[in-house]
Design a protein around this motif. Structure first.
Motif, PDB file in Angstrom:
ATOM      1  N   PHE A  28     -30.759  19.234 -27.421  1.00  0.00           N
ATOM      2  CA  PHE A  28     -29.639  20.184 -27.480  1.00  0.00           C
ATOM      3  C   PHE A  28     -28.521  19.482 -28.230  1.00  0.00           C
ATOM      4  O   PHE A  28     -28.339  18.282 -28.094  1.00  0.00           O
ATOM      5  CB  PHE A  28     -29.180  20.567 -26.064  1.00  0.00           C
ATOM      6  CG  PHE A  28     -28.184  21.697 -26.005  1.00  0.00           C
ATOM      7  CD1 PHE A  28     -28.610  23.010 -25.997  1.00  0.00           C
ATOM      8  CD2 PHE A  28     -26.830  21.434 -25.945  1.00  0.00           C
ATOM      9  CE1 PHE A  28     -27.695  24.057 -25.923  1.00  0.00           C
ATOM     10  CE2 PHE A  28     -25.900  22.468 -25.876  1.00  0.00           C
ATOM     11  CZ  PHE A  28     -26.343  23.784 -25.860  1.00  0.00           C
ATOM     12  N   SER A  43     -28.924  25.060 -30.273  1.00  0.00           N
ATOM     13  CA  SER A  43     -30.163  24.863 -29.518  1.00  0.00           C
ATOM     14  C   SER A  43     -31.001  23.787 -30.191  1.00  0.00           C
ATOM     15  O   SER A  43     -31.005  23.653 -31.411  1.00  0.00           O
ATOM     16  CB  SER A  43     -30.956  26.168 -29.462  1.00  0.00           C
ATOM     17  OG  SER A  43     -32.270  25.928 -28.964  1.00  0.00           O
ATOM     18  N   ARG A  45     -34.248  23.864 -29.941  1.00  0.00           N
ATOM     19  CA  ARG A  45     -35.607  24.403 -30.034  1.00  0.00           C
ATOM     20  C   ARG A  45     -36.182  24.268 -31.449  1.00  0.00           C
ATOM     21  O   ARG A  45     -37.379  23.985 -31.607  1.00  0.00           O
ATOM     22  CB  ARG A  45     -35.630  25.867 -29.600  1.00  0.00           C
ATOM     23  CG  ARG A  45     -37.020  26.455 -29.627  1.00  0.00           C
ATOM     24  CD  ARG A  45     -37.129  27.790 -28.936  1.00  0.00           C
ATOM     25  NE  ARG A  45     -38.472  28.331 -29.059  1.00  0.00           N
ATOM     26  CZ  ARG A  45     -39.521  27.945 -28.362  1.00  0.00           C
ATOM     27  NH1 ARG A  45     -39.392  27.002 -27.453  1.00  0.00           N
ATOM     28  NH2 ARG A  45     -40.716  28.484 -28.546  1.00  0.00           N
ATOM     29  N   ASP A  60     -34.034  24.315 -22.382  1.00  0.00           N
ATOM     30  CA  ASP A  60     -32.616  24.412 -22.727  1.00  0.00           C
ATOM     31  C   ASP A  60     -31.809  24.134 -21.463  1.00  0.00           C
ATOM     32  O   ASP A  60     -31.714  24.994 -20.578  1.00  0.00           O
ATOM     33  CB  ASP A  60     -32.308  25.808 -23.283  1.00  0.00           C
ATOM     34  CG  ASP A  60     -30.891  25.916 -23.821  1.00  0.00           C
ATOM     35  OD1 ASP A  60     -30.733  26.139 -25.032  1.00  0.00           O
ATOM     36  OD2 ASP A  60     -29.941  25.777 -23.023  1.00  0.00           O
TER      37      ASP A  60
END
Length: 287
Positions: A28, A43, A45, A60
């Motif tokens: 993150f 994020s 991701r 997250d």
């Protein structure tokens, strides 16, 4: 003493064993503030999709492992909410977990702190994904099927891990417990822009920057260096250590490195400067 860290070769061996740990990527991004009140995040991701340890799941912390109803960003959820999210991710009662990230290690430390609070056997990959890659170990990319959800399980806190604004605000002046700010020096002194309402640090606190406790490659520094960094600010581990930063993230790496030294009597102020600076009745010092 059991280290809270696991090396890349140790993790690789564990993943080939009979009871492999679950691996969670907590990447993150908290972007540096360019001006006071500048609060921007990204994020992690996309980083996980680009490259990750085979079999790992991206989580997250800001949404999956924080209390969305709280007034601050990363307030800890209750123990059962953590356990429920772990079960959804396929982590059952008694399962071991290894946490890492690709964004400096602070969010991995935060997730480690939350998991160990409820008694999960959790460790942090020393050096994160970079150390895994440096060891020549395999990398996956893109989406992958995660494990099936685990059976729900019941969780309770196994220790007192948190301190409130009210408790800090009412501390006696002769309280011997050190109060450590884990932010970089420029944030502690107020020289740098802040994401929060006001610059500065809580009076009577000392500064041990969490990022300075790790080498350039992201691995934790040697125990003697860690011990010296804390001792230089009067933190010996003889008393409970109280910890804060901007939002309870950076200072989780202080808790992690203190655990590496065998110091586990620590508590984190979740609201940290986000909450403290928003209350105009509470003092902040600069310089």
């Amino acid at each position: 003493m059991t280290t809270p860290f696991i090396t890349a070769p140790e993790l690789a061996a564990a993943l080939d064993g009979t009871a492999p740990p679950a691996v969670l990527d907590a990447s993150f991004v908290l972007l540096p503030a360019k001006f006071d009140g500048d609060y921007r995040t990204e994020s992690g991701r996309a980083r996980w999709l680009a490259a990750h340890i085979p079999g790992s799941r991206h989580v997250d912390v800001a949404t999956q492992f924080s209390d969305a109803s709280a007034a601050v960003h990363y307030a800890h959820p209750d123990p059962q909410a953590i356990a429920d999210e772990l079960a959804r991710l396929g982590v059952g009662a008694g399962d071991a977990v290894v946490v890492y990230d690709q964004t400096g290690g602070l969010f991995a430390a935060r997730l480690w702190y939350l998991l160990t609070w409820i008694g999960v056997d959790a460790r942090v990959l020393d050096g994160g994904l970079a150390a895994w890659q440096a060891a020549g170990l395999p990398i996956d990319s893109g989406e992958s099927d995660g494990p099936a959800a685990a059976e729900p399980w019941t969780a309770t806190a196994v220790r007192d891990a948190w301190i409130t604004k009210e408790e800090l605000a009412s501390r006696a002046k002769d309280d011997s417990r050190p109060l450590v700010c884990g932010l970089p020096a420029g944030s502690f002194t107020g020289a740098d822009p802040t994401r929060y309402s006001r610059r500065g640090h809580i009076p009577a606190s000392v500064n041990v920057s969490a990022r300075d406790l790790f080498a350039a490659d992201g691995t934790v520094k040697a125990a003697d260096e860690l011990r010296g960094a804390y001792a230089s600010q009067g933190v010996t581990g003889d008393d409970e250590v109280l910890l804060y930063c901007g939002g309870g993230i950076s200072v989780a790496a202080n808790a992690l490195t203190l655990a590496e030294l065998g110091v586990t009597a620590v508590r984190i102020y979740d609201g940290s400067l986000e909450e403290w600076s928003a209350d105009p009745t509470l003092p902040l010092e600069v310089g």
